[in-house]
Design an enzyme around this catalytic site. Structure first.
Site, PDB file in Angstrom:
ATOM      1  N   THR A  71     -26.099  13.640 -11.849  1.00  0.00           N
ATOM      2  CA  THR A  71     -27.450  13.786 -11.285  1.00  0.00           C
ATOM      3  C   THR A  71     -27.599  15.172 -10.645  1.00  0.00           C
ATOM      4  OG1 THR A  71     -27.535  11.425 -10.897  1.00  0.00           O
ATOM      5  CG2 THR A  71     -29.103  12.752  -9.665  1.00  0.00           C
TER       6      THR A  71
ATOM      7  N   GLU B  10     -27.301   5.414  -1.739  1.00  0.00           N
ATOM      8  CA  GLU B  10     -27.346   6.206  -2.972  1.00  0.00           C
ATOM      9  C   GLU B  10     -27.098   7.686  -2.706  1.00  0.00           C
ATOM     10  OE1 GLU B  10     -28.644   6.432  -6.891  1.00  0.00           O
ATOM     11  OE2 GLU B  10     -30.586   6.169  -5.918  1.00  0.00           O
TER      12      GLU B  10
HETATM   13  N1  HSE Z   1     -35.372  10.625 -10.097  1.00  0.00           N
HETATM   14  C1  HSE Z   1     -33.989  10.975 -10.069  1.00  0.00           C
HETATM   15  C2  HSE Z   1     -33.768  12.141 -11.013  1.00  0.00           C
HETATM   16  C3  HSE Z   1     -33.185   9.790 -10.537  1.00  0.00           C
HETATM   17  O1  HSE Z   1     -34.297  12.070 -12.118  1.00  0.00           O
HETATM   18  O2  HSE Z   1     -33.084  13.092 -10.662  1.00  0.00           O
HETATM   19  C4  HSE Z   1     -31.711   9.986 -10.435  1.00  0.00           C
HETATM   20  O3  HSE Z   1     -31.271   9.762  -9.109  1.00  0.00           O
END
Ligand code: HSE
Length: 290
Positions: free
Chosen positions: A167, A120
């Site tokens: 992201t 990931e």
């Molecule tokens: N926990 C992570 C975020 C999930 O909210 O940035 C996305 O990879």
């Protein structure tokens, strides 16, 4: 050849930033994996045009390398990339499970979590485990020092607008610090949510989703978010939050209210000139070999 179905996931659930996650019963990716001398990747399905097939740049290429398990991997994407539904995690988790089975590696699903998280990292920049943990283990998961999971039955709607939020961008708006008041508030909500999951209680889960540090900042990246949240609550949602890094908006629902919540959310996005689709879904299993 091994075929694996790997589910979409929703991370954070509001109060569990970078920790909580759920596997969703739908949508999902399907991966077909065969041993090969060198790793090669073919991607079809939703948003496949945005996914590099070069193993050095693809999440499943990193997983194959980490497991020393070269293969020809065909991915049929059902989980749109940059959706906030764990698209890269689904592929990474599916590849980890398939390659470990194909090469007879003696690794549990829990052992595969860090392997899939490394995969990931190729797309998100950092190895978060809050999507790959539910994608492998299923149910509601807590990605902390000890990875834990519990099955839960809570109706959900995941409403995906035609907006792209990366992201990386969504992490830039997360503040470096939070106050003690915010910390106390968040711990209370997170604990409420966890109890709600253990009891399959949509009211407790919805109440526990509320969070005031990260979600309001990320909501600004999603056109129409406040209105979508309001109409979902009016239609029978018990709580609404940003799914992962967004732009999907996740609603926990009272039983029998998913259809009404899904329609209301889509209409509210359309009122803001944003096309959207809604998955009426629930908390599901981790990746499965067919
Ligand atoms: N926990 C992570 C975020 C999930 O909210 O940035 C996305 O990879």
């Amino acid at each position: 050849m091994i075929t694996v179905r790997a589910p979409a996931t929703s991370a954070n659930l509001g109060s569990g930033f970078d920790v909580f996650g759920v596997a969703l019963s739908r949508p999902a990716d399907v991966l077909r994996v065969e041993r090969a001398e060198r790793t090669s990747i073919e991607v079809t399905g939703i948003g496949s045009e945005y996914i590099p097939e070069d193993p050095a740049q693809n999440t499943v290429g990193a997983v194959a390398k980490a497991l020393d398990a070269p293969a020809h991997i065909r991915i049929d994407k059902g989980v749109r990339p940059s959706s906030g539904l764990g698209s890269s995690a689904a592929s990474a988790a599916g590849a980890a499970l398939a390659l470990s089975a194909l090469y007879g590696r003696d690794l549990s699903r829990r052992d595969l979590v860090p392997v899939a998280a490394e995969g990931e990292a190729v797309v998100s920049g950092e190895p978060h485990a809050d999507n790959v943990t539910p994608a492998l283990m299923g149910g509601f998961t807590v990605a902390a020092d000890r990875m834990t999971s519990v099955d839960a039955d809570v109706p959900l709607v995941a409403c995906l607008p035609e907006i792209a939020v990366s992201t990386r961008d969504a992490r830039r708006v997360v503040p470096d610090e939070a106050s003690m008041d915010d910390l106390v508030h968040t711990v209370g909500r997170a604990a409420t949510l966890a109890v709600g999951m253990c009891r399959s209680d949509p009211d407790l889960v919805g109440a526990g989703m509320e969070e005031q540090v990260v979600t309001p900042r990320r909501a600004k990246l999603i056109t129409g978010y406040n209105r979508v949240r309001e109409v979902a609550l009016d239609a029978g949602a018990t709580g609404v939050t940003v799914s992962g890094a967004g732009p999907t908006v996740l609603a926990a629902c009272r039983r029998g209210r998913r259809q009404a919540v899904a329609s209301a959310m889509i209409d509210a996005f359309v009122d803001h000139d944003v096309e959207a689709r809604a998955y009426q879904t629930s908390i599901g299993r981790g990746a499965e070999v067919y």
